[in-house]
Design a protein around this motif. Structure first.
Motif, PDB file in Angstrom:
ATOM      1  N   MET A 143      77.411 110.048  13.919  1.00 49.13           N
ATOM      2  CA  MET A 143      77.419 108.986  14.916  1.00 49.13           C
ATOM      3  C   MET A 143      78.256 109.388  16.118  1.00 49.13           C
ATOM      4  N   ASP A 144      77.769 109.052  17.302  1.00 46.37           N
ATOM      5  CA  ASP A 144      78.419 109.515  18.523  1.00 46.37           C
ATOM      6  C   ASP A 144      79.399 108.485  19.082  1.00 46.37           C
ATOM      7  N   ASN A 145      80.488 108.968  19.617  1.00 53.56           N
ATOM      8  CA  ASN A 145      81.461 108.138  20.323  1.00 53.56           C
ATOM      9  C   ASN A 145      81.741 108.733  21.695  1.00 53.56           C
ATOM     10  N   GLN A 146      81.983 107.853  22.659  1.00 57.95           N
ATOM     11  CA  GLN A 146      82.387 108.271  24.008  1.00 57.95           C
ATOM     12  C   GLN A 146      83.897 108.380  24.049  1.00 57.95           C
ATOM     13  N   ILE A 147      84.412 109.510  24.424  1.00 55.69           N
ATOM     14  CA  ILE A 147      85.863 109.643  24.543  1.00 55.69           C
ATOM     15  C   ILE A 147      86.206 110.436  25.806  1.00 55.69           C
ATOM     16  N   THR A 148      87.486 110.387  26.152  1.00 57.51           N
ATOM     17  CA  THR A 148      88.001 111.264  27.198  1.00 57.51           C
ATOM     18  C   THR A 148      89.144 112.056  26.595  1.00 57.51           C
ATOM     19  N   LEU A 149      89.044 113.374  26.679  1.00 55.11           N
ATOM     20  CA  LEU A 149      90.107 114.228  26.168  1.00 55.11           C
ATOM     21  C   LEU A 149      90.917 114.779  27.333  1.00 55.11           C
ATOM     22  N   ARG A 150      92.231 114.804  27.143  1.00 58.30           N
ATOM     23  CA  ARG A 150      93.117 115.377  28.161  1.00 58.30           C
ATOM     24  C   ARG A 150      93.721 116.655  27.588  1.00 58.30           C
ATOM     25  N   VAL A 151      93.206 117.778  28.027  1.00 57.75           N
ATOM     26  CA  VAL A 151      93.651 119.078  27.509  1.00 57.75           C
ATOM     27  C   VAL A 151      94.239 119.903  28.648  1.00 57.75           C
ATOM     28  N   ASP A 152      95.456 120.328  28.488  1.00 56.55           N
ATOM     29  CA  ASP A 152      96.161 121.141  29.494  1.00 56.55           C
ATOM     30  C   ASP A 152      96.067 120.513  30.882  1.00 56.55           C
ATOM     31  N   GLY A 153      96.225 119.209  30.916  1.00 61.98           N
ATOM     32  CA  GLY A 153      96.300 118.489  32.181  1.00 61.98           C
ATOM     33  C   GLY A 153      94.979 118.050  32.758  1.00 61.98           C
ATOM     34  N   ALA A 154      93.860 118.461  32.169  1.00 64.69           N
ATOM     35  CA  ALA A 154      92.551 118.098  32.715  1.00 64.69           C
ATOM     36  C   ALA A 154      91.876 117.044  31.836  1.00 64.69           C
ATOM     37  N   ASP A 155      91.419 115.961  32.458  1.00 63.43           N
ATOM     38  CA  ASP A 155      90.687 114.911  31.741  1.00 63.43           C
ATOM     39  C   ASP A 155      89.203 115.222  31.750  1.00 63.43           C
ATOM     40  N   THR A 156      88.576 115.143  30.575  1.00 59.17           N
ATOM     41  CA  THR A 156      87.127 115.356  30.508  1.00 59.17           C
ATOM     42  C   THR A 156      86.495 114.285  29.628  1.00 59.17           C
ATOM     43  N   PRO A 157      85.587 113.481  30.215  1.00 62.40           N
ATOM     44  CA  PRO A 157      84.845 112.537  29.380  1.00 62.40           C
ATOM     45  C   PRO A 157      83.741 113.280  28.629  1.00 62.40           C
ATOM     46  N   LEU A 158      83.540 112.935  27.390  1.00 63.47           N
ATOM     47  CA  LEU A 158      82.444 113.571  26.647  1.00 63.47           C
ATOM     48  C   LEU A 158      82.017 112.690  25.474  1.00 63.47           C
ATOM     49  N   THR A 159      80.828 112.963  24.992  1.00 61.63           N
ATOM     50  CA  THR A 159      80.298 112.263  23.831  1.00 61.63           C
ATOM     51  C   THR A 159      80.416 113.197  22.641  1.00 61.63           C
ATOM     52  N   VAL A 160      81.074 112.738  21.578  1.00 60.67           N
ATOM     53  CA  VAL A 160      81.243 113.599  20.403  1.00 60.67           C
ATOM     54  C   VAL A 160      80.741 112.902  19.147  1.00 60.67           C
ATOM     55  N   ASP A 161      80.193 113.687  18.252  1.00 61.64           N
ATOM     56  CA  ASP A 161      79.956 113.220  16.886  1.00 61.64           C
ATOM     57  C   ASP A 161      81.327 112.915  16.293  1.00 61.64           C
ATOM     58  N   THR A 162      81.450 111.804  15.578  1.00 64.45           N
ATOM     59  CA  THR A 162      82.766 111.423  15.055  1.00 64.45           C
ATOM     60  C   THR A 162      83.354 112.494  14.138  1.00 64.45           C
ATOM     61  N   ARG A 163      82.498 113.384  13.596  1.00 59.75           N
ATOM     62  CA  ARG A 163      82.986 114.407  12.675  1.00 59.75           C
ATOM     63  C   ARG A 163      83.657 115.575  13.387  1.00 59.75           C
ATOM     64  N   THR A 164      83.593 115.606  14.720  1.00 57.40           N
ATOM     65  CA  THR A 164      84.099 116.766  15.470  1.00 57.40           C
ATOM     66  C   THR A 164      85.630 116.813  15.444  1.00 57.40           C
ATOM     67  N   SER A 165      86.162 117.985  15.126  1.00 59.21           N
ATOM     68  CA  SER A 165      87.621 118.134  15.183  1.00 59.21           C
ATOM     69  C   SER A 165      88.049 118.327  16.631  1.00 59.21           C
ATOM     70  N   LEU A 166      89.318 118.046  16.878  1.00 60.84           N
ATOM     71  CA  LEU A 166      89.869 118.310  18.210  1.00 60.84           C
ATOM     72  C   LEU A 166      89.682 119.786  18.548  1.00 60.84           C
ATOM     73  N   LEU A 167      89.878 120.655  17.559  1.00 56.70           N
ATOM     74  CA  LEU A 167      89.731 122.105  17.776  1.00 56.70           C
ATOM     75  C   LEU A 167      88.320 122.446  18.252  1.00 56.70           C
TER      76      LEU A 167
END
Lengths: 174, 336
Positions: A1-25
């Protein structure tokens, strides 16, 4: 199942759609192209995926990406400021603290966490005086605190002095 | 990994209400064990209710001098907490003996209590395991078991649906067992408090159940009662490498030493049973007796007399006996 999230990695914000099973890595490496953290065991046993999450070192393979929304992720890459290497980067180069280099970004992110934990006065399993106010990052302390990062090339003998050098600079080693 | 829906609630009661309607759902705390088990196919929840930011991250003073530890307090923060280091050295040492710095930063106090055994048959879905797949038998009794239980296990043979020789993996829980902690739990019918002695269960005839919690009950806090003489306490752990490994045997002990007499004592063992094992036989023998090495050896041997080892884990009996003895000698010699 997909969720909309925004990840902030090394100072950059990126919105993306991820399968809930996806690890941060995996989200960092496969979706954002942020390949600093490495996938070793994918079970939290090797430390190659170590990043700082709101300043605390964690295994990014065991963090679900959907839970990292709103948090600041810092990889080894992100420790550099404006193209200038972090003191740990320089120390690892100076001490030849790697061979193949695969575990190195995890080692460096973890070492940054170790220094922050020492600055808070946190003890470790080898600390004699549990109630001491300050931490002295002796070689034994560094080995214990870095034990969550494996190096199959066994560069440990050079990693310890690399971390020790920066610990002295930061006032957490006598 | 099975697909799952990710849910958040606004408060603990909301999380309990969410999970009550999801028989195959689970709470997600730090995820350091659960996410791994999901990746291995051992845990297969269809809904995760994220509670990591719902329960307390504070350590509060209790009126009796004890501490209330919020379920979401990370293991690292609890080990670093000055009141824990001063009042309960054995608890701080147990936490620091567990996992790695990265895992301790992420793992929560409540989740630590509920982590699953690291028995290799449990984590390998191609193997028989009564805990993972009730009725499939136990691969460990005739297989690799040097790290498994010698006390309180059920062994009716490899084919029995009752057989389980798994150990509880937590270090922290061993210290909390010695300290007679209690676990505060929120369920659909409200809040209750469970003595930690009644939280974990022996395999008995249902190895699939690690604890007495009902589905959907949420740990909200752990209360550690005051124990002024716990300043004379420690946690020792023997493992296959110097750091970052599960215990072969561990000991959490505290001693109330009055002159040369053991006025009171607490001893719990890790790595030997399906539960953090309270050594009540040894404690009863020691209480009121002399603080001598001979008395410590006799008490430790009496506790381990009930052990029922297999071919490859009998070494744990002398190991546990020696560790209890050595730990008590050190406590008797220590400055309080």
């Amino acid at each position: 199942m997909d969720n909309q999230i925004t990840l902030r990695v090394d100072g950059a914000d990126t919105p993306l759609t991820v399968d809930t099973r996806t690890s941060l890595l995996d989200a960092m490496r496969e979706r954002l192209g942020a390949t600093s953290a490495k996938k070793g065991c994918d079970h939290g046993q090797c430390g190659a995926c170590t990043v700082l999450l709101d300043g605390r070192r964690v295994n990014s393979c065991l963090v679900l990406a959907v839970t990292a929304e709103g948090q600041e992720v810092t990889t080894s890459d992100g420790l550099a400021t404006g193209g200038t290497p972090h003191a740990l980067h320089d120390a690892f180069v100076d001490h030849d603290a790697y061979q193949c280099g695969y575990c190195t970004p995890g080692q460096i992110a973890s070492a940054a966490g170790v220094l922050a934990e020492a600055a808070r006065g946190w003890p470790s399993a080898v600390t004699e005086d549990l109630v001491a106010d300050a931490t002295d990052l002796t070689d034994a302390e560094i080995r214990e605190r870095m034990s969550g990062n494996l190096c199959r090339c066994a560069a440990y003998a050079n990693i310890v002095p690399a971390v020790a050098e920066v610990a002295v600079e930061q006032g957490v080693r006598a | 990994m099975r697909e799952f829906r990710y849910e958040k609630a606004t408060d603990p009661a909301g999380a309990v209400a969410l999970l009550a309607g999801e028989p195959e759902g689970a709470y997600l705390g730090g995820g350091t064990n659960l996410v791994d088990l999901m990746r291995l196919g051992v845990a297969t929840p269809d809904v995760l209710v994220d509670v990591r930011q719902l329960t307390s991250t504070e350590v509060e003073d209790l009126p009796d001098g004890g501490l209330r530890i919020g379920a979401a307090v990370p293991n690292a923060d609890l080990a670093g907490e000055r009141r824990v280091r001063e009042r309960y050295p054995l608890l701080a040492q147990a936490l620091l003996a567990g996992a790695s710095g990265q895992l301790r930063n992420r793992a929560t106090t409540g989740g630590n209590l509920l982590q699953r055994t690291r028995c290799t048959y449990f984590t390998d879905t191609t193997m028989p395991c009564n805990k993972r797949e009730p009725g499939s038998g136990c691969g460990a009794v005739n297989g690799y078991h040097r790290n498994l239980a010698v006390l309180g296990a059920t062994n009716e043979g490899a084919d029995s649906s009752h057989t389980c020789i798994a150990t509880h993996p937590s270090d922290m829980a061993v210290a909390l067992r010695a300290l007679d902690a209690s676990v505060r739990v929120l369920g659909a019918d409200g809040e209750r408090s469970i003595p930690i002695a009644e939280l974990h269960r022996l395999p008995g005839d249902d190895p699939s159940r690690d604890t007495t919690l009902a589905h959907g009950e949420l740990i909200t806090a752990i209360d550690v009662p005051a124990l002024p003489w716990a300043t004379r306490s420690r946690y020792r752990k023997v493992r296959d490498r110097a750091s970052y490994a599960f215990a072969l045997v561990s000991v959490a002990a505290a001693m109330d030493l009055q002159g040369d007499v053991v006025a009171d004592v607490r001893i719990a063992l890790g790595g030997v049973a399906h539960v953090p094992w309270r050594a009540t036989v040894a404690e009863d023998l020691l209480r009121g007796g002399p603080a001598t090495e001979a008395a410590f050896v006799a008490a430790a041997e009496a506790e381990l007399a009930a052990a029922d080892p297999l071919s490859d884990n009998a070494f744990k009996i002398p190991m546990a006996t020696n560790m209890v003895t050595r730990t008590l000698v050190q406590l008797a010699e220590a400055r309080a």
